[in-house]
Design an enzyme around this catalytic site. Structure first.
Site, PDB file in Angstrom:
ATOM      1  N   SER A  74       0.748  -1.219   0.044  1.00  0.00           N
ATOM      2  CA  SER A  74       0.088   0.044  -0.075  1.00  0.00           C
ATOM      3  C   SER A  74       0.742   1.146   0.013  1.00  0.00           C
ATOM      4  O   SER A  74       1.735   1.483  -1.039  1.00  0.00           O
ATOM      5  CB  SER A  74      -1.123  -0.058   1.263  1.00  0.00           C
ATOM      6  OG  SER A  74      -1.973   0.854   1.112  1.00  0.00           O
ATOM      7  N   ASP A  83     -10.279  -5.363  -3.299  1.00  0.00           N
ATOM      8  CA  ASP A  83      -9.580  -4.473  -2.674  1.00  0.00           C
ATOM      9  C   ASP A  83     -10.386  -3.247  -2.542  1.00  0.00           C
ATOM     10  O   ASP A  83     -10.686  -2.688  -3.529  1.00  0.00           O
ATOM     11  CB  ASP A  83      -8.195  -4.171  -3.378  1.00  0.00           C
ATOM     12  CG  ASP A  83      -7.226  -3.350  -2.408  1.00  0.00           C
ATOM     13  OD1 ASP A  83      -7.764  -2.194  -1.922  1.00  0.00           O
ATOM     14  OD2 ASP A  83      -6.161  -3.344  -2.239  1.00  0.00           O
ATOM     15  N   HIS A 122      -7.495  -6.068   0.467  1.00  0.00           N
ATOM     16  CA  HIS A 122      -6.146  -5.175   0.809  1.00  0.00           C
ATOM     17  C   HIS A 122      -5.307  -5.618   2.021  1.00  0.00           C
ATOM     18  O   HIS A 122      -4.244  -4.976   2.355  1.00  0.00           O
ATOM     19  CB  HIS A 122      -6.681  -3.478   0.740  1.00  0.00           C
ATOM     20  CG  HIS A 122      -5.308  -2.755   0.653  1.00  0.00           C
ATOM     21  ND1 HIS A 122      -4.966  -2.433  -0.232  1.00  0.00           N
ATOM     22  CD2 HIS A 122      -4.921  -1.769   1.628  1.00  0.00           C
ATOM     23  CE1 HIS A 122      -4.092  -1.407  -0.236  1.00  0.00           C
ATOM     24  NE2 HIS A 122      -4.022  -0.998   1.072  1.00  0.00           N
TER      25      HIS A 122
END
Length: 282
Positions: free
Chosen positions: A151, A227, A260
Site C-alpha cells: 500500500s 480491494d 487489501h
C-alpha cells in the site's frame, strides 16, 4: 558516527531470530524502531537482505506478526528488515489527527515543507541511516539488497527503487499506491509534505518517475480485485501503462476475491520472496 541501538526483544523463529530494536535517529531527530529477521544462515556469514515498507497506520511489528514470511526467509536464507511508518513524538500540532496523514503515514518522502521537514525524512532514513546501520551491525550482504512493501509502503518501495537504483537489486509491491499524485491519499500527503507545486510531486510518484525515464529492476506487483481501495486510491493501471510505454519490466498480477489486508499479503508472500531471491542470487 553511527548511532548505537538497543534491543527491545528477540525471539527464536524457524531456526533464526526475530528481533525488535530502537535507536536514536540522527536523520529523523527522534527515536525510531525497527525489526530484523535473521535466518539461520546468517550465523555462518552475510546473507541477502530485504527491506519491507509497511502501509498506513502500521509499525515495525506489523509485518513480523502478520505476513508469515519468516519460514520462507529461513528456507531462502534471506534477512528481512522492517521499520516504523513515520516519526513518532515530533509534537507537531495535528500530526495524529488523521489515520492517513502524519503519524503512521510518512509516505517515505523527505518532507520539504514546515513543520514537517525537520522530522519527516523517511526517504533518507530508509535509504541512508537505517540501511547503513543494518549493513554495519547485522550480517547483511550490501551487494544483495531488495526492497518491497504494501500500500503506502508499496508506493515507497517502488519510488525508492526508482530513485536509488544503485541501492536495490530487486523490488516488488503488494497493492501499491501506484500514482499518488492522482489519488486522495497521495494528494493529501504530498500537499502537506512537499507543498502545492504538483511538479515536485513527480519525484515521489512511481508512475511519474517511470514516465520521466527512471528505471528499476523487474517489478512484481500483486493486486487483489476485491480491494476496497483499488478504484479510488491505487491506480495500478496507470503504472502498468507507463511501464509498457517506457520499457520497464513489470509483472502485475490481479487476483479475484482478495482484499487489501494481510490475508492477501500472506497468500502471495512466497512468490515475492522467490522473485527477490531470483533477482539477488545470480
Amino acid at each position: 558516527m553511527m548511532t548505537a541501538f538497543e534491543t527491545r526483544s528477540t525471539h527464536a523463529c524457524f531456526g533464526g531470530v526475530q528481533g525488535f530494536y530502537q535507536h536514536q535517529s540522527n536523520v529523523i531527530g527522534l527515536p525510531m524502531r525497527f525489526a530484523v529477521y535473521q535466518p539461520p544462515q546468517a550465523q555462518q556469514g552475510k546473507v541477502p537482505v530485504l527491506f519491507y515498507l509497511a502501509g498506513l497506520t502500521c509499525t515495525e511489528e506489523t509485518f513480523a506478526i502478520k505476513a508469515g514470511a519468516q519460514r520462507l526467509a529461513a528456507e531462502y536464507g534471506v534477512m528481512i528488515v522492517t521499520m516504523d511508518t513515520s516519526p513518532r513524538g515530533a509534537g507537531i500540532t495535528g500530526e495524529a489527527d488523521a489515520w492517513d496523514f502524519g503519524v503512521g503515514a510518512g509516505f517515505y518522502v523527505d518532507a520539504t515543507q514546515e513543520p514537517w521537514s525537520k522530522n519527516y525524512r523517511m526517504e533518507s532514513y530508509v535509504t541512508q541511516e537505517l540501511r547503513e546501520l543494518i549493513l554495519r551491525h547485522f550480517p547483511a550482504n550490501k551487494s544483495k539488497v531488495g526492497i518491497f512493501g504494501h500500500s503506502m509502503g508499496g508506493h515507497g518501495a517502488l519510488v525508492l527503487a526508482l530513485r536509488h537504483p544503485e541501492l536495490y537489486q530487486s523490488v516488488s509491491a503488494f497493492a501499491p499506491i501506484a500514482a499518488p499524485s492522482q489519488c486522495p491519499w497521495g494528494q493529501k500527503a504530498f500537499s502537506h509534505y512537499l507543498g502545492d507545486n504538483q511538479q515536485t510531486w513527480r519525484a515521489y510518484d512511481a508512475t511519474a518517475l517511470i514516465e520521466d525515464g527512471k528505471k528499476a529492476p523487474p517489478i512484481l506487483i500483486d493486486q487483489g480485485l476485491n480491494d476496497q481501495f483499488l478504484a479510488n486510491q491505487l491506480y495500478p493501471e496507470l503504472l502498468e501503462a507507463a511501464c509498457q510505454q517506457h520499457g520497464q519490466s513489470l509483472n502485475l498480477r490481479r487476483h479475484e476475491n482478495y482484499d487489501h489486508g494481510y490475508y492477501f499479503i500472506s497468500s502471495f508472500m512466497a512468490d515475492h520472496l522467490a522473485h527477490h531471491v531470483q533477482c539477488l542470487i545470480v
